[in-house]
Design a protein around this motif. Structure first.
Motif, PDB file in Angstrom:
ATOM      1  N   LYS A 220      -1.357   9.563   9.012  1.00 17.42           N
ATOM      2  CA  LYS A 220      -1.601   8.261   9.633  1.00 17.42           C
ATOM      3  C   LYS A 220      -0.317   7.654  10.171  1.00 17.42           C
ATOM      4  CE  LYS A 220      -6.011   8.201   8.714  1.00 17.42           C
ATOM      5  NZ  LYS A 220      -6.996   8.408   9.802  1.00 17.42           N
ATOM      6  N   MET A 221       0.759   7.769   9.413  1.00 14.72           N
ATOM      7  CA  MET A 221       2.033   7.202   9.860  1.00 14.72           C
ATOM      8  C   MET A 221       2.602   7.968  11.055  1.00 14.72           C
ATOM      9  SD  MET A 221       3.938   6.099   6.294  1.00 14.72           S
ATOM     10  CE  MET A 221       3.670   7.685   5.477  1.00 14.72           C
ATOM     11  N   LEU A 222       2.451   9.273  11.055  1.00 17.59           N
ATOM     12  CA  LEU A 222       2.946  10.064  12.179  1.00 17.59           C
ATOM     13  C   LEU A 222       2.205   9.742  13.470  1.00 17.59           C
ATOM     14  CD1 LEU A 222       3.409  13.521  10.415  1.00 17.59           C
ATOM     15  CD2 LEU A 222       5.231  12.049  11.316  1.00 17.59           C
ATOM     16  N   GLU A 223       0.952   9.289  13.368  1.00 15.81           N
ATOM     17  CA  GLU A 223       0.165   8.920  14.543  1.00 15.81           C
ATOM     18  C   GLU A 223       0.570   7.565  15.111  1.00 15.81           C
ATOM     19  OE1 GLU A 223      -4.193  11.014  13.763  1.00 15.81           O
ATOM     20  OE2 GLU A 223      -3.850   8.947  13.127  1.00 15.81           O
ATOM     21  N   ASP A 224       1.189   6.730  14.300  1.00 13.62           N
ATOM     22  CA  ASP A 224       1.503   5.355  14.670  1.00 13.62           C
ATOM     23  C   ASP A 224       2.955   5.265  15.137  1.00 13.62           C
ATOM     24  OD1 ASP A 224       2.101   2.628  14.786  1.00 13.62           O
ATOM     25  OD2 ASP A 224       0.791   2.137  13.084  1.00 13.62           O
ATOM     26  N   PRO A 225       3.198   4.946  16.424  1.00 16.28           N
ATOM     27  CA  PRO A 225       4.576   4.885  16.921  1.00 16.28           C
ATOM     28  C   PRO A 225       5.466   3.935  16.117  1.00 16.28           C
ATOM     29  CG  PRO A 225       3.017   4.788  18.740  1.00 16.28           C
ATOM     30  CD  PRO A 225       2.208   4.669  17.485  1.00 16.28           C
ATOM     31  N   GLU A 226       4.875   2.868  15.569  1.00 11.09           N
ATOM     32  CA  GLU A 226       5.659   1.913  14.803  1.00 11.09           C
ATOM     33  C   GLU A 226       5.985   2.400  13.400  1.00 11.09           C
ATOM     34  OE1 GLU A 226       3.724  -1.853  14.812  1.00 11.09           O
ATOM     35  OE2 GLU A 226       3.859  -2.115  16.991  1.00 11.09           O
ATOM     36  N   GLN A 227       5.260   3.409  12.927  1.00  6.50           N
ATOM     37  CA  GLN A 227       5.460   3.885  11.561  1.00  6.50           C
ATOM     38  C   GLN A 227       5.987   5.319  11.495  1.00  6.50           C
ATOM     39  OE1 GLN A 227       1.777   3.299   9.429  1.00  6.50           O
ATOM     40  NE2 GLN A 227       1.747   1.096   9.802  1.00  6.50           N
ATOM     41  N   ARG A 228       6.101   5.938  12.627  1.00  4.42           N
ATOM     42  CA  ARG A 228       6.528   7.343  12.639  1.00  4.42           C
ATOM     43  C   ARG A 228       7.883   7.534  11.965  1.00  4.42           C
ATOM     44  NH1 ARG A 228       4.657  11.733  15.428  1.00  4.42           N
ATOM     45  NH2 ARG A 228       6.112  13.477  15.537  1.00  4.42           N
ATOM     46  N   ALA A 229       8.789   6.600  12.174  1.00 12.55           N
ATOM     47  CA  ALA A 229      10.120   6.715  11.562  1.00 12.55           C
ATOM     48  C   ALA A 229      10.043   6.668  10.040  1.00 12.55           C
ATOM     49  CB  ALA A 229      11.034   5.617  12.076  1.00 12.55           C
ATOM     50  N   TRP A 230       9.057   5.913   9.524  1.00 14.42           N
ATOM     51  CA  TRP A 230       8.877   5.872   8.071  1.00 14.42           C
ATOM     52  C   TRP A 230       8.560   7.287   7.566  1.00 14.42           C
ATOM     53  CZ3 TRP A 230       4.780   1.370   7.461  1.00 14.42           C
ATOM     54  CH2 TRP A 230       5.240   0.225   8.162  1.00 14.42           C
ATOM     55  N   ALA A 231       7.582   7.906   8.206  1.00 12.45           N
ATOM     56  CA  ALA A 231       7.149   9.237   7.787  1.00 12.45           C
ATOM     57  C   ALA A 231       8.269  10.258   7.919  1.00 12.45           C
ATOM     58  CB  ALA A 231       5.939   9.673   8.614  1.00 12.45           C
ATOM     59  N   GLU A 232       9.040  10.151   8.988  1.00 11.07           N
ATOM     60  CA  GLU A 232      10.095  11.131   9.231  1.00 11.07           C
ATOM     61  C   GLU A 232      11.270  10.982   8.281  1.00 11.07           C
ATOM     62  OE1 GLU A 232      10.837  10.498  13.363  1.00 11.07           O
ATOM     63  OE2 GLU A 232       9.270  11.910  14.007  1.00 11.07           O
TER      64      GLU A 232
ATOM     65  N   ASN B 156       0.833  -1.196   0.000  1.00 16.85           N
ATOM     66  CA  ASN B 156       0.000   0.000   0.000  1.00 16.85           C
ATOM     67  C   ASN B 156       0.872   1.251   0.000  1.00 16.85           C
ATOM     68  OD1 ASN B 156       0.960   0.188   2.645  1.00 16.85           O
ATOM     69  ND2 ASN B 156      -0.919  -0.626   3.537  1.00 16.85           N
ATOM     70  N   ASP B 157       0.260   2.409   0.156  1.00 21.21           N
ATOM     71  CA  ASP B 157       1.034   3.652   0.108  1.00 21.21           C
ATOM     72  C   ASP B 157       2.028   3.748   1.257  1.00 21.21           C
ATOM     73  OD1 ASP B 157      -0.371   4.289  -2.128  1.00 21.21           O
ATOM     74  OD2 ASP B 157      -1.354   6.079  -1.321  1.00 21.21           O
ATOM     75  N   ARG B 158       1.636   3.267   2.427  1.00 23.07           N
ATOM     76  CA  ARG B 158       2.559   3.315   3.560  1.00 23.07           C
ATOM     77  C   ARG B 158       3.795   2.454   3.300  1.00 23.07           C
ATOM     78  NH1 ARG B 158      -1.040   3.659   9.107  1.00 23.07           N
ATOM     79  NH2 ARG B 158      -3.076   3.940   8.141  1.00 23.07           N
ATOM     80  N   ALA B 159       3.594   1.305   2.631  1.00 16.94           N
ATOM     81  CA  ALA B 159       4.719   0.402   2.345  1.00 16.94           C
ATOM     82  C   ALA B 159       5.755   1.072   1.457  1.00 16.94           C
ATOM     83  CB  ALA B 159       4.204  -0.871   1.695  1.00 16.94           C
ATOM     84  N   GLN B 160       5.318   2.000   0.619  1.00 19.14           N
ATOM     85  CA  GLN B 160       6.266   2.694  -0.248  1.00 19.14           C
ATOM     86  C   GLN B 160       7.163   3.625   0.574  1.00 19.14           C
ATOM     87  OE1 GLN B 160       5.769   1.109  -3.039  1.00 19.14           O
ATOM     88  NE2 GLN B 160       3.782   0.448  -2.232  1.00 19.14           N
ATOM     89  N   VAL B 161       6.575   4.270   1.576  1.00 18.53           N
ATOM     90  CA  VAL B 161       7.363   5.167   2.426  1.00 18.53           C
ATOM     91  C   VAL B 161       8.310   4.357   3.309  1.00 18.53           C
ATOM     92  CG1 VAL B 161       7.255   7.028   4.121  1.00 18.53           C
ATOM     93  CG2 VAL B 161       5.490   6.841   2.357  1.00 18.53           C
TER      94      VAL B 161
END
Length: 352
Positions: A238-250, A213-218
Protein backbone atom coordinates in the motif's frame (compact mmCIF):
# COMPACT_ATOMS: atom_id res chain seq x y z
CA UNK A 1 4.03 -24.54 6.58
CA UNK A 2 6.65 -23.52 4.03
CA UNK A 3 5.29 -21.56 1.08
CA UNK A 4 6.77 -21.11 -2.39
CA UNK A 5 5.73 -18.21 -4.66
CA UNK A 6 4.37 -18.91 -8.11
CA UNK A 7 3.53 -16.80 -11.15
CA UNK A 8 0.92 -16.89 -13.90
CA UNK A 9 0.46 -14.66 -16.98
CA UNK A 10 -3.34 -14.58 -16.65
CA UNK A 11 -3.10 -12.58 -13.41
CA UNK A 12 -2.58 -9.26 -15.17
CA UNK A 13 -5.52 -9.91 -17.49
CA UNK A 14 -7.78 -10.63 -14.53
CA UNK A 15 -6.57 -7.53 -12.71
CA UNK A 16 -7.08 -5.25 -15.70
CA UNK A 17 -10.63 -6.47 -16.18
CA UNK A 18 -11.44 -6.08 -12.51
CA UNK A 19 -10.10 -2.55 -12.31
CA UNK A 20 -12.18 -1.59 -15.35
CA UNK A 21 -15.26 -3.04 -13.69
CA UNK A 22 -14.48 -1.17 -10.50
CA UNK A 23 -14.83 2.16 -12.26
CA UNK A 24 -18.54 1.50 -12.73
CA UNK A 25 -19.18 0.15 -9.22
CA UNK A 26 -21.48 2.05 -6.88
CA UNK A 27 -21.44 1.35 -3.12
CA UNK A 28 -24.58 1.21 -1.04
CA UNK A 29 -24.28 3.37 2.07
CA UNK A 30 -24.98 1.87 5.47
CA UNK A 31 -28.72 2.07 6.05
CA UNK A 32 -29.68 1.49 2.41
CA UNK A 33 -32.19 -1.25 1.67
CA UNK A 34 -30.52 -4.39 0.36
CA UNK A 35 -32.08 -6.55 -2.31
CA UNK A 36 -33.53 -9.89 -1.33
CA UNK A 37 -34.70 -12.88 -3.33
CA UNK A 38 -33.48 -14.71 -6.40
CA UNK A 39 -30.38 -13.55 -8.23
CA UNK A 40 -28.68 -11.59 -5.46
CA UNK A 41 -26.36 -11.84 -2.47
CA UNK A 42 -26.25 -9.21 0.28
CA UNK A 43 -22.94 -8.50 1.98
CA UNK A 44 -21.97 -6.58 5.10
CA UNK A 45 -18.28 -5.71 5.02
CA UNK A 46 -15.68 -4.02 7.20
CA UNK A 47 -13.34 -4.27 4.23
CA UNK A 48 -13.37 -1.15 2.11
CA UNK A 49 -15.47 -1.27 -1.04
CA UNK A 50 -12.60 -0.78 -3.47
CA UNK A 51 -10.77 -3.79 -2.03
CA UNK A 52 -13.53 -6.30 -2.73
CA UNK A 53 -15.78 -4.81 -5.44
CA UNK A 54 -13.63 -6.13 -8.33
CA UNK A 55 -14.19 -9.65 -7.03
CA UNK A 56 -17.93 -9.14 -6.83
CA UNK A 57 -18.03 -7.68 -10.33
CA UNK A 58 -16.15 -10.69 -11.70
CA UNK A 59 -18.51 -13.02 -9.82
CA UNK A 60 -21.59 -11.29 -11.24
CA UNK A 61 -20.19 -11.46 -14.76
CA UNK A 62 -19.52 -15.17 -14.33
CA UNK A 63 -22.80 -16.19 -12.62
CA UNK A 64 -25.36 -13.43 -13.23
CA UNK A 65 -25.86 -13.12 -9.45
CA UNK A 66 -25.79 -9.53 -8.22
CA UNK A 67 -23.82 -8.62 -5.09
CA UNK A 68 -25.10 -5.78 -2.92
CA UNK A 69 -22.69 -4.35 -0.35
CA UNK A 70 -23.00 -2.34 2.84
CA UNK A 71 -19.68 -1.09 4.18
CA UNK A 72 -19.09 -0.13 7.81
CA UNK A 73 -15.78 0.27 9.58
CA UNK A 74 -17.10 -1.29 12.78
CA UNK A 75 -20.26 -2.43 14.56
CA UNK A 76 -21.42 -5.06 12.07
CA UNK A 77 -21.62 -7.86 14.63
CA UNK A 78 -23.81 -5.69 16.84
CA UNK A 79 -25.93 -4.72 13.86
CA UNK A 80 -26.45 -8.36 12.89
CA UNK A 81 -27.44 -9.25 16.43
CA UNK A 82 -29.94 -6.39 16.55
CA UNK A 83 -31.46 -7.36 13.19
CA UNK A 84 -31.70 -11.05 14.10
CA UNK A 85 -33.76 -13.18 11.72
CA UNK A 86 -34.88 -10.04 9.89
CA UNK A 87 -31.36 -9.18 8.70
CA UNK A 88 -31.07 -8.82 4.92
CA UNK A 89 -27.38 -9.78 5.05
CA UNK A 90 -26.21 -13.14 3.72
CA UNK A 91 -22.46 -12.82 4.26
CA UNK A 92 -20.14 -10.72 6.38
CA UNK A 93 -16.59 -9.87 5.30
CA UNK A 94 -13.97 -8.74 7.76
CA UNK A 95 -10.25 -8.82 8.53
CA UNK A 96 -8.48 -10.31 11.57
CA UNK A 97 -9.25 -13.47 13.47
CA UNK A 98 -10.51 -11.38 16.39
CA UNK A 99 -13.38 -9.89 14.44
CA UNK A 100 -14.34 -13.28 13.04
CA UNK A 101 -14.23 -14.80 16.53
CA UNK A 102 -16.48 -12.01 17.80
CA UNK A 103 -19.08 -12.95 15.16
CA UNK A 104 -19.00 -16.54 16.41
CA UNK A 105 -19.20 -15.52 20.06
CA UNK A 106 -22.20 -13.27 19.39
CA UNK A 107 -24.04 -16.05 17.56
CA UNK A 108 -24.61 -14.07 14.36
CA UNK A 109 -23.12 -16.59 11.90
CA UNK A 110 -24.05 -20.11 10.85
CA UNK A 111 -21.97 -23.10 9.68
CA UNK A 112 -21.29 -23.79 6.01
CA UNK A 113 -19.48 -26.91 4.86
CA UNK A 114 -18.90 -27.79 1.22
CA UNK A 115 -16.24 -29.83 -0.50
CA UNK A 116 -15.00 -26.80 -2.46
CA UNK A 117 -14.46 -24.74 0.70
CA UNK A 118 -12.79 -27.42 2.78
CA UNK A 119 -10.50 -28.48 -0.06
CA UNK A 120 -9.42 -24.91 -0.83
CA UNK A 121 -8.94 -23.49 2.68
CA UNK A 122 -6.34 -25.21 4.90
CA UNK A 123 -7.60 -26.41 8.27
CA UNK A 124 -5.73 -23.80 10.30
CA UNK A 125 -7.41 -20.99 8.34
CA UNK A 126 -11.05 -22.03 8.82
CA UNK A 127 -13.34 -22.60 11.77
CA UNK A 128 -13.57 -26.29 12.71
CA UNK A 129 -17.36 -26.15 12.39
CA UNK A 130 -17.40 -24.06 9.21
CA UNK A 131 -18.47 -20.83 10.93
CA UNK A 132 -15.86 -18.80 9.02
CA UNK A 133 -13.32 -19.26 6.23
CA UNK A 134 -10.12 -17.41 5.52
CA UNK A 135 -9.83 -15.73 2.12
CA UNK A 136 -6.41 -14.08 2.18
CA UNK A 137 -3.40 -14.12 4.49
CA UNK A 138 -1.10 -11.42 5.83
CA UNK A 139 2.05 -11.87 7.88
CA UNK A 140 2.60 -9.87 11.09
CA UNK A 141 6.21 -9.01 10.40
CA UNK A 142 9.03 -6.84 11.68
CA UNK A 143 9.90 -3.71 9.70
CA UNK A 144 13.55 -2.74 10.12
CA UNK A 145 15.51 0.35 9.13
CA UNK A 146 17.70 -0.36 6.12
CA UNK A 147 20.29 2.13 7.40
CA UNK A 148 20.43 1.31 11.11
CA UNK A 149 19.64 -2.40 11.49
CA UNK A 150 22.36 -4.71 10.14
CA UNK A 151 21.24 -7.72 8.12
CA UNK A 152 20.71 -10.69 10.43
CA UNK A 153 20.63 -8.59 13.60
CA UNK A 154 16.94 -9.34 14.12
CA UNK A 155 15.48 -12.75 13.28
CA UNK A 156 12.65 -13.37 15.77
CA UNK A 157 9.78 -11.77 17.66
CA UNK A 158 11.84 -12.40 20.81
CA UNK A 159 14.44 -9.93 19.51
CA UNK A 160 11.94 -7.10 19.93
CA UNK A 161 12.29 -7.54 23.70
CA UNK A 162 16.11 -7.68 23.66
CA UNK A 163 17.56 -4.77 25.76
CA UNK A 164 19.94 -3.86 22.91
CA UNK A 165 16.91 -2.34 21.15
CA UNK A 166 15.91 -0.14 24.09
CA UNK A 167 14.25 3.02 22.78
CA UNK A 168 14.29 1.64 19.23
CA UNK A 169 10.89 -0.10 18.81
CA UNK A 170 7.58 1.38 17.59
CA UNK A 171 4.16 -0.28 17.59
CA UNK A 172 0.51 0.68 17.42
CA UNK A 173 -1.57 0.35 20.59
CA UNK A 174 -1.34 -2.99 22.29
CA UNK A 175 -5.10 -3.47 22.44
CA UNK A 176 -5.56 -3.17 18.68
CA UNK A 177 -6.90 -6.40 17.20
CA UNK A 178 -3.71 -7.04 15.18
CA UNK A 179 -1.50 -6.71 18.26
CA UNK A 180 -3.86 -8.75 20.42
CA UNK A 181 -3.83 -11.59 17.87
CA UNK A 182 -0.03 -11.61 17.79
CA UNK A 183 0.18 -11.72 21.59
CA UNK A 184 -2.49 -14.43 21.70
CA UNK A 185 -0.33 -16.47 19.33
CA UNK A 186 2.64 -15.95 21.66
CA UNK A 187 0.57 -17.25 24.58
CA UNK A 188 -0.66 -20.23 22.59
CA UNK A 189 2.83 -21.04 21.38
CA UNK A 190 5.00 -20.29 24.43
CA UNK A 191 2.73 -20.00 27.46
CA UNK A 192 1.55 -17.18 29.71
CA UNK A 193 4.81 -16.46 31.55
CA UNK A 194 6.92 -16.27 28.41
CA UNK A 195 4.38 -14.03 26.66
CA UNK A 196 4.16 -11.65 29.64
CA UNK A 197 7.96 -11.35 29.88
CA UNK A 198 8.10 -10.73 26.14
CA UNK A 199 5.40 -8.05 26.24
CA UNK A 200 7.08 -6.27 29.15
CA UNK A 201 10.37 -6.41 27.26
CA UNK A 202 8.84 -4.90 24.14
CA UNK A 203 7.24 -2.17 26.23
CA UNK A 204 10.63 -1.40 27.82
CA UNK A 205 12.11 -0.99 24.33
CA UNK A 206 9.45 1.38 22.98
CA UNK A 207 10.73 4.58 21.45
CA UNK A 208 7.42 6.35 22.06
CA UNK A 209 3.95 5.77 23.43
CA UNK A 210 2.09 3.25 21.22
CA UNK A 211 0.14 5.16 18.59
CA UNK A 212 -0.97 5.31 14.96
CA UNK A 213 -1.56 2.57 12.43
CA UNK A 214 0.95 0.19 10.86
CA UNK A 215 1.96 2.71 8.21
CA UNK A 216 2.71 5.30 10.93
CA UNK A 217 5.26 2.92 12.42
CA UNK A 218 7.15 2.70 9.13
CA UNK A 219 7.03 6.48 8.78
CA UNK A 220 8.61 6.69 12.24
CA UNK A 221 11.44 4.47 11.00
CA UNK A 222 12.08 6.81 8.07
CA UNK A 223 12.07 9.79 10.44
CA UNK A 224 14.56 8.13 12.78
CA UNK A 225 12.22 7.80 15.75
CA UNK A 226 12.72 4.04 15.86
CA UNK A 227 14.68 1.30 14.13
CA UNK A 228 12.18 -1.55 14.40
CA UNK A 229 8.41 -1.74 14.07
CA UNK A 230 5.64 -4.33 13.84
CA UNK A 231 3.16 -4.38 10.97
CA UNK A 232 1.24 -6.42 8.40
CA UNK A 233 2.94 -7.32 5.14
CA UNK A 234 0.33 -5.79 2.85
CA UNK A 235 1.00 -2.29 4.16
CA UNK A 236 4.35 -2.35 2.36
CA UNK A 237 2.47 -2.75 -0.92
CA UNK A 238 0.00 0.00 0.00
CA UNK A 239 2.79 2.43 0.84
CA UNK A 240 4.71 1.66 -2.34
CA UNK A 241 1.57 2.53 -4.34
CA UNK A 242 1.21 5.92 -2.64
CA UNK A 243 3.62 8.61 -3.93
CA UNK A 244 3.43 10.37 -0.56
CA UNK A 245 4.32 7.23 1.37
CA UNK A 246 6.71 5.47 -0.96
CA UNK A 247 9.73 6.93 0.83
CA UNK A 248 8.47 5.44 4.09
CA UNK A 249 8.40 1.96 2.56
CA UNK A 250 11.78 2.38 0.90
CA UNK A 251 13.39 3.23 4.25
CA UNK A 252 12.52 -0.18 5.71
CA UNK A 253 12.90 -3.83 4.93
CA UNK A 254 10.60 -6.71 5.85
CA UNK A 255 11.84 -9.37 8.26
CA UNK A 256 9.84 -12.60 8.45
CA UNK A 257 10.44 -13.66 12.07
CA UNK A 258 11.19 -17.11 13.49
CA UNK A 259 12.20 -18.82 10.27
CA UNK A 260 14.32 -21.24 12.30
CA UNK A 261 11.44 -21.88 14.67
CA UNK A 262 7.67 -21.87 14.48
CA UNK A 263 7.46 -19.40 11.59
CA UNK A 264 5.87 -16.00 11.04
CA UNK A 265 2.51 -15.29 12.67
CA UNK A 266 -0.23 -15.11 10.06
CA UNK A 267 -3.61 -13.41 10.24
CA UNK A 268 -6.33 -13.27 7.63
CA UNK A 269 -9.32 -11.70 6.00
CA UNK A 270 -12.35 -13.94 6.03
CA UNK A 271 -16.01 -14.51 5.29
CA UNK A 272 -18.88 -15.97 7.30
CA UNK A 273 -22.56 -16.63 6.56
CA UNK A 274 -25.07 -14.81 8.73
CA UNK A 275 -27.71 -16.69 10.71
CA UNK A 276 -30.48 -15.05 8.65
CA UNK A 277 -29.00 -15.46 5.13
CA UNK A 278 -32.13 -15.02 2.98
CA UNK A 279 -30.18 -15.96 -0.15
CA UNK A 280 -28.20 -18.89 1.24
CA UNK A 281 -27.76 -20.82 -2.01
CA UNK A 282 -26.30 -17.85 -3.87
CA UNK A 283 -24.21 -16.94 -0.82
CA UNK A 284 -22.60 -20.38 -0.87
CA UNK A 285 -21.92 -19.95 -4.58
CA UNK A 286 -20.12 -16.67 -3.84
CA UNK A 287 -18.10 -18.22 -1.00
CA UNK A 288 -16.96 -21.03 -3.28
CA UNK A 289 -16.06 -18.58 -6.03
CA UNK A 290 -13.90 -16.57 -3.62
CA UNK A 291 -11.67 -19.59 -2.96
CA UNK A 292 -11.33 -20.48 -6.65
CA UNK A 293 -7.95 -20.06 -8.34
CA UNK A 294 -9.25 -17.11 -10.35
CA UNK A 295 -10.62 -15.14 -7.39
CA UNK A 296 -7.73 -15.99 -5.10
CA UNK A 297 -5.17 -14.67 -7.59
CA UNK A 298 -7.19 -11.50 -8.15
CA UNK A 299 -7.89 -10.85 -4.46
CA UNK A 300 -4.27 -11.33 -3.49
CA UNK A 301 -3.02 -9.12 -6.33
CA UNK A 302 -5.36 -6.24 -5.53
CA UNK A 303 -4.64 -6.22 -1.79
CA UNK A 304 -1.01 -7.35 -1.65
CA UNK A 305 -2.06 -10.32 0.48
CA UNK A 306 -1.19 -14.00 0.23
CA UNK A 307 -3.76 -16.41 -1.24
CA UNK A 308 -5.21 -18.72 1.40
CA UNK A 309 -5.50 -21.51 -1.16
CA UNK A 310 -2.21 -23.42 -1.56
CA UNK A 311 -0.69 -23.39 -5.02
CA UNK A 312 -2.25 -20.14 -6.23
CA UNK A 313 0.28 -17.73 -7.72
CA UNK A 314 1.64 -14.84 -5.68
CA UNK A 315 1.83 -11.33 -7.11
CA UNK A 316 5.18 -10.12 -8.42
CA UNK A 317 5.59 -7.89 -5.37
CA UNK A 318 5.01 -10.74 -2.92
CA UNK A 319 7.44 -12.88 -4.85
CA UNK A 320 10.07 -10.15 -4.53
CA UNK A 321 9.87 -10.48 -0.72
CA UNK A 322 10.82 -14.12 -1.00
CA UNK A 323 9.78 -17.50 0.30
CA UNK A 324 9.13 -17.85 4.03
CA UNK A 325 7.80 -20.22 6.67
CA UNK A 326 4.31 -19.50 8.04
CA UNK A 327 3.37 -20.48 11.58
CA UNK A 328 0.97 -23.44 11.16
CA UNK A 329 -0.83 -22.66 14.44
CA UNK A 330 -4.61 -22.78 14.01
CA UNK A 331 -6.15 -19.31 14.13
CA UNK A 332 -9.17 -20.75 15.89
CA UNK A 333 -6.73 -21.80 18.64
CA UNK A 334 -5.18 -18.32 18.64
CA UNK A 335 -8.64 -16.79 19.05
CA UNK A 336 -9.16 -18.69 22.32
CA UNK A 337 -6.31 -16.71 23.93
CA UNK A 338 -7.49 -13.26 22.86
CA UNK A 339 -9.25 -12.41 26.15
CA UNK A 340 -6.13 -13.39 28.09
CA UNK A 341 -3.96 -11.37 25.72
CA UNK A 342 -6.10 -8.27 26.12
CA UNK A 343 -5.99 -8.56 29.91
CA UNK A 344 -2.21 -8.92 29.72
CA UNK A 345 -1.90 -5.74 27.63
CA UNK A 346 -3.87 -3.84 30.24
CA UNK A 347 -2.13 -5.38 33.24
CA UNK A 348 1.36 -4.39 32.05
CA UNK A 349 0.14 -0.92 31.12
CA UNK A 350 1.42 -1.30 27.58
CA UNK A 351 -0.35 1.77 26.21
CA UNK A 352 0.61 4.09 29.04
Amino acid sequence: MSVSPRSAPRRRTLLAGAVAALAAAVALPVGSALAAGAGSVNVYSTRQQFLIQPLFDAFTEKTGIEVNVVFAKEGLAERLRAEGDNSPADLVFTADIGRLADMVDMGVVQPVETEALTEAVPEQYRHPDGLWYGLTLRGRVIYASKERVPEGAVTSYADLADPRWEGKVCTRKGDHVYQVALLAAMIARHGDDWARDWLEGVKANLARKPQGNDRAQVKAIMEGQCDLAVGNTYYMGKMLEDPEQRAWAESATIIFPDQDGSGTHMNLSGVAMTTAAPNREHAVTLMEYLVSDEAQALYAELNHEYPVKPGVEWSDLLQSWGDFKMDPLSLDEVAKYRPEALMMVNSVGYNS
